[in-house]
Design a protein around this motif. Structure first.
Motif, PDB file in Angstrom:
ATOM      1  N   ASP A 258      -2.501   3.724  -6.507  1.00 40.96           N
ATOM      2  CA  ASP A 258      -3.412   3.152  -5.524  1.00 40.96           C
ATOM      3  C   ASP A 258      -4.858   3.095  -6.004  1.00 40.96           C
ATOM      4  O   ASP A 258      -5.687   2.424  -5.379  1.00 40.96           O
ATOM      5  CB  ASP A 258      -3.308   3.885  -4.183  1.00 40.96           C
ATOM      6  CG  ASP A 258      -3.303   5.392  -4.329  1.00 40.96           C
ATOM      7  OD1 ASP A 258      -2.744   5.898  -5.306  1.00 40.96           O
ATOM      8  OD2 ASP A 258      -3.875   6.066  -3.457  1.00 40.96           O
TER       9      ASP A 258
ATOM     10  N   ASP B  53      -4.197  -2.617  -5.143  1.00 45.61           N
ATOM     11  CA  ASP B  53      -4.385  -2.709  -3.699  1.00 45.61           C
ATOM     12  C   ASP B  53      -3.986  -4.108  -3.254  1.00 45.61           C
ATOM     13  O   ASP B  53      -3.656  -4.964  -4.080  1.00 45.61           O
ATOM     14  CB  ASP B  53      -5.840  -2.414  -3.312  1.00 45.61           C
ATOM     15  CG  ASP B  53      -6.003  -2.162  -1.815  1.00 45.61           C
ATOM     16  OD1 ASP B  53      -4.978  -1.943  -1.128  1.00 45.61           O
ATOM     17  OD2 ASP B  53      -7.144  -2.198  -1.333  1.00 45.61           O
TER      18      ASP B  53
ATOM     19  N   ARG C 233       0.898   3.953  -3.195  1.00 44.51           N
ATOM     20  CA  ARG C 233       0.672   5.394  -3.034  1.00 44.51           C
ATOM     21  C   ARG C 233       1.853   6.184  -3.562  1.00 44.51           C
ATOM     22  O   ARG C 233       1.673   7.223  -4.221  1.00 44.51           O
ATOM     23  CB  ARG C 233       0.418   5.722  -1.557  1.00 44.51           C
ATOM     24  CG  ARG C 233      -0.937   5.266  -1.039  1.00 44.51           C
ATOM     25  CD  ARG C 233      -1.255   5.896   0.313  1.00 44.51           C
ATOM     26  NE  ARG C 233      -0.311   5.471   1.336  1.00 44.51           N
ATOM     27  CZ  ARG C 233      -0.491   4.400   2.105  1.00 44.51           C
ATOM     28  NH1 ARG C 233      -1.564   3.631   1.944  1.00 44.51           N
ATOM     29  NH2 ARG C 233       0.388   4.085   3.039  1.00 44.51           N
TER      30      ARG C 233
ATOM     31  N   ARG D 267       0.823  -1.214   0.000  1.00 41.65           N
ATOM     32  CA  ARG D 267       0.000   0.000   0.000  1.00 41.65           C
ATOM     33  C   ARG D 267       0.854   1.259   0.000  1.00 41.65           C
ATOM     34  O   ARG D 267       0.531   2.234  -0.689  1.00 41.65           O
ATOM     35  CB  ARG D 267      -0.945  -0.038   1.198  1.00 41.65           C
ATOM     36  CG  ARG D 267      -2.006  -1.131   1.068  1.00 41.65           C
ATOM     37  CD  ARG D 267      -2.822  -1.321   2.318  1.00 41.65           C
ATOM     38  NE  ARG D 267      -3.858  -2.343   2.108  1.00 41.65           N
ATOM     39  CZ  ARG D 267      -4.550  -2.907   3.077  1.00 41.65           C
ATOM     40  NH1 ARG D 267      -4.323  -2.573   4.340  1.00 41.65           N
ATOM     41  NH2 ARG D 267      -5.469  -3.815   2.797  1.00 41.65           N
TER      42      ARG D 267
END
Length: 350
Positions: free
Chosen positions: A155, A159, A150, A146
């Motif tokens: 994102d 995921d 990002r 994660r």
């Protein structure tokens, strides 16, 4: 040694008790002992590993993830290689080959089984625009996925869920495609795993995996061959290693139609084998550390960092079992009794 610094940051955080390993987070010796006890070299068995595979795999990646990222980057797998080709290019080409075989595009809902820290998913999402969800048993790796998604502003496409891939939290027939990069080798029961993947796939959906397999050259009566198998299992968190024929049979038993399979180790240059970076002959970060002198230097530095309390106690033991596994991989590759990239493409009947 950046990987030791990262491990130290995790391990030397405020002293909380790890409920799985039962040791303070500044000392990984208990986790190492628990992990190694699963394996034949320490009196364990394939059955004990299959029964306790969730604890074994979690422990393995708690110990190994930061070192993997330092040595391998964000993609924890091998690839066929060519002369004068950077390692990172071969890795990306290997990932894109799988995406091409699955025919992924912007409409695809995809599962990445055993996604590691998400290197392949980000590469494939950039190439195809597919929506990809990683399934990963290890909480630390899910956190890393994660964070890195990002960082790369992916994102919205990528995921990860913390889940056992033997019991995927997705509805029946809800997924267009499934893939795995050298991850389903951790399964305790390959037929049961493939049945679970069959369940979540839509009719006509496809699965593509690179699997760790014993080849036709493997002889279970040959002591060197059985030692190679044991060392690979211990060094890589595996309950057992299936043959290519057994793996193909597991697909069929789960209901899949096997469209094709090939050993991708033969897709590259024979002069730059897939295990070259582990052989100690390559002028790279991993190659230098795997050389005879490099192994001694790493062990000495690790013990120094442990003594200075920069690295957690027992960190040197991590490098021990990782080197055991790497030695097994190199020898298995040299003898041709093992492949890390038996490629299978299968389809759920329409």
């Amino acid at each position: 040694m950046a990987e030791l610094t990262q491990t130290a940051k995790r391990a030397l955080a405020p002293q909380k008790q790890d409920p799985r390993a039962g040791h303070a987070s500044g000392d990984v010796r208990g986790t190492i002992d628990d992990y190694r006890a699963f394996h034949d070299n320490a009196g364990g068995s394939a059955e004990s590993r299959k029964h306790g595979y969730t604890d074994m795999v979690r422990s393995y990646y708690d110990l190994a993830t930061d070192i993997y990222m330092q040595g391998w980057g964000e993609s924890f797998h091998f690839a066929p290689r060519f002369r004068r080709e950077p390692f990172e290019v071969s890795i990306a080409r290997h990932q894109h080959y799988l995406a091409y075989k699955l025919g992924l595009d912007r409409s695809s809902q995809v599962l990445d089984i055993g996604c590691g820290v998400g290197g392949p998913m980000r590469s494939i999402a950039r190439l195809t625009g597919a929506h990809i969800t990683g399934v990963n048993l290890n909480a630390y790796q899910v956190q890393k996925v994660r964070e890195l998604n990002r960082r790369d502003r992916l994102d919205e496409l990528c995921d990860a869920v913390e889940a056992d891939f033997m019991n995927i939290p997705r509805d029946e027939g809800s997924i267009d495609a499934v893939y795995a990069f050298e991850a389903t080798c951790h399964a305790p029961d390959k037929t049961a795993l493939f049945r679970e993947l069959f369940r979540v796939l839509k009719p006509g959906g496809k699965i593509a995996i690179y699997e760790w397999c014993l080849t036709d050259r493997y002889d279970a009566q040959n002591p060197e061959h059985t030692k190679i198998k044991r060392d690979i299992e211990e060094g890589n968190g595996l309950p057992d290693i299936w043959t290519t024929a057994q793996t193909e049979a597991c697909f069929r038993d789960a209901g899949f139609e096997v469209l094709e399979w090939e050993d991708r180790v033969f897709a590259g240059d024979r002069e730059v084998p897939w295990y070259y970076s582990l052989s100690g002959k390559e002028l790279s970060n991993t190659g230098l550390r795997r050389s005879p002198v490099g192994k001694v230097m790493v062990k000495a530095l690790t013990r120094t960092l442990e003594f200075a309390r920069i690295a957690p106690k027992g960190t040197a033991g991590i490098t021990d079992f990782l080197n055991t596994g790497a030695d097994g991989l190199v020898r298995g590759g040299e003898l041709g009794v093992f492949t890390p990239m038996a490629f299978f493409l299968a389809q759920k009947p329409r």
